[in-house]
Design a protein around this motif. Structure first.
Motif, PDB file in Angstrom:
ATOM      1  N   GLY A 108       0.806  -1.212   0.000  1.00  0.00           N
ATOM      2  CA  GLY A 108       0.000   0.000   0.000  1.00  0.00           C
ATOM      3  C   GLY A 108       0.840   1.263   0.000  1.00  0.00           C
ATOM      4  O   GLY A 108       2.059   1.233  -0.188  1.00  0.00           O
ATOM      5  N   ARG A 118       5.174   3.612  -2.079  1.00  0.00           N
ATOM      6  CA  ARG A 118       4.248   2.493  -2.295  1.00  0.00           C
ATOM      7  C   ARG A 118       5.042   1.211  -2.144  1.00  0.00           C
ATOM      8  O   ARG A 118       6.151   1.077  -2.695  1.00  0.00           O
ATOM      9  CB  ARG A 118       3.632   2.571  -3.699  1.00  0.00           C
ATOM     10  N   SER A 329       0.985  -1.943  -9.304  1.00  0.00           N
ATOM     11  CA  SER A 329       0.840  -0.860  -8.325  1.00  0.00           C
ATOM     12  C   SER A 329       2.141  -0.093  -8.133  1.00  0.00           C
ATOM     13  O   SER A 329       2.132   1.131  -7.928  1.00  0.00           O
ATOM     14  CB  SER A 329       0.357  -1.427  -6.990  1.00  0.00           C
TER      15      SER A 329
END
Length: 452
Positions: A108, A118, A329
């Motif tokens: 996250g 991140r 991500s």
């Protein structure tokens, strides 16, 4: 920027579709983009995620349909709802009726002393590397991770975690010059590497254009498995190989393992068996880092020098020979997407789906199919390549608009029995005339012998 505006994107302005058709050697009139259909893809974002998703799936379907012996020249246009469902398939996956959690606790965004980072810790070894890099105990909680990261700069955190093989990047702003340079290169590279005799597609039919094609799948997570799932859906025999020491996350395999056989094989220790598999393969799909592939002698040039009939497809997080680790991500954060799709400009955001992964997967499948067709016509060994970062650069260069509220729609699913578990997944979004409309079931991960 408000999340419920009705301002439409203008997909006809990006020029993405004609460039992709040209890169794949498909006729310019093979597929057209109806603006209304693209705008209807329920993937709300400041960026043109709907157009990217619709076009990636449409191009994969067009390439597969063209490979069919019964191609009638009229590909099926992707259904906008199915496109969105395919890109968000993890949200609709059910195992014994239970939803899955897409990101582990140590994956996250985290505040640092000078900004944000991140991290990605879905795999146990990456979570362990993250804790080791931050000098935390085994089993350290997210609160402990957050506390340490607030004392470090973003670069300090990245350096410490990556030194131990973990994944942590600063959440950066866009880099327009870097993006423009990447957009000057093909989004999906299809190039000839060597010479060999033409090799016809074995048994192309409308239902199974790639029937008889053998694919060795050396990929994990989402992008590579989406590519090979698409090839299996088109009739190819796909054999996924994984190292015995790296167990796959079960739900990820349920989500992308449809129609494949799956086996465990230590390539370095059992090279003779692997080489025998490779000798009978038409395609090998590589998803591991370039330095690891070179150590194993699996870099593209080495492969085709030994097996001139091969189509070698390579997927990576970063372009070129960059050997850094990365996931969707992580790339979003590193290239500016997290700020471009932020709701308020204060907190980093994320795309409504892991669109870099899914787009790269469908585009790689399209490129592999195009390369197989070229091999059938002109012979040769072929190289197909894309990267998540290259897809990100494309998305950042497309027209932007305000996110629109995603309308509710019925998600179309199918159910399987896999190793004693009941698995529910979304229906396929890739469709072509005469082709199937439902996936074959996944096999239990690692349950098959490493043989054709």
């Amino acid at each position: 920027m408000g999340p419920t505006s009705d301002t439409p994107l203008r997909p006809q302005d990006s020029g993405l579709l004609p460039r992709l058709l040209a890169e794949l050697g498909l006729r310019p009139d093979t597929l057209s983009v109806p603006a209304r259909a693209v705008q209807a893809v329920p993937l709300p974002s400041h960026l043109a995620v709907g157009e990217l998703a619709w076009t990636s799936i449409g191009v994969a379907a067009a390439a597969i349909g063209t490979a069919s012996a019964d191609d009638d020249g009229h590909p099926l246009l992707p259904d906008p709802d199915l496109v969105a469902d395919a890109y968000r398939s993890d949200r609709y996956l059910r195992v014994d009726g239970e939803a899955i959690e897409g990101f582990a606790p140590l994956s996250g965004f985290w505040r640092t002393a000078d900004g944000w980072v991140r991290t990605h810790g879905n795999y146990a070894h990456h979570a362990a590397a993250l804790r080791t890099g931050l000098r935390l105990r085994d089993g350290a909680t997210p609160d402990e991770v957050a506390s340490v990261l607030r004392t470090m700069t973003s670069v300090q955190a990245m350096t410490a975690v990556q030194a131990h093989g973990g994944l942590c990047v600063p959440v950066r702003q866009e880099a327009p010059r870097e993006d423009a340079a990447l957009r000057a290169t093909p989004l999906i590279q299809v190039s000839r590497l060597g010479d060999s005799r033409p090799r016809a597609l074995p048994r192309p039919t409308a239902a199974s254009p790639l029937s008889g094609i053998r694919v060795l799948d050396l990929t994990r997570v989402i992008a590579g498995p989406v590519a090979t799932r698409t090839l299996a859906f088109a009739g190819a025999e796909v054999l996924r190989l994984d190292p015995p020491m790296r167990e796959e996350i079960s739900w990820q395999h349920f989500d992308t393992g449809h129609g494949k056989r799956t086996a465990l094989l230590d390539i370095a220790a059992d090279r003779e068996r692997f080489d025998a598999l490779l000798a009978d393969a038409d395609v090998i799909v590589l998803g591991y880092r370039p330095d690891g592939l070179r150590r194993l002698g699996l870099d593209p040039q080495s492969l085709v020098s030994r097996h001139p009939q091969l189509v070698v497809a390579q997927l990576s997080a970063w372009p070129g020979d960059d050997s850094a680790r990365g996931f969707d991500s992580i790339v979003q954060a590193a290239c500016g997407i997290s700020w471009a799709d932020s709701v308020d400009g204060q907190l980093p955001g994320a795309l409504p789906a892991q669109a870099l992964d899914h787009s790269a997967g469908y585009l790689l499948a399209a490129g592999i199919t195009a390369a197989l067709c070229r091999r059938a016509e002109a012979g040769g060994s072929w190289y197909v390549r894309t990267s998540l970062r290259r897809v990100a650069a494309e998305l950042l260069g497309m027209p932007r608009g305000e996110p629109r509220r995603a309308p509710e729609h019925e998600v179309r699913t199918q159910e399987f029995e896999v190793g004693g578990q009941r698995v529910t997944t979304v229906e396929p979004a890739v469709r072509w005339p005469g082709g199937p409309v439902r996936f074959a079931a996944p096999r239990p991960w690692g349950a098959d012998a490493p043989e054709w």
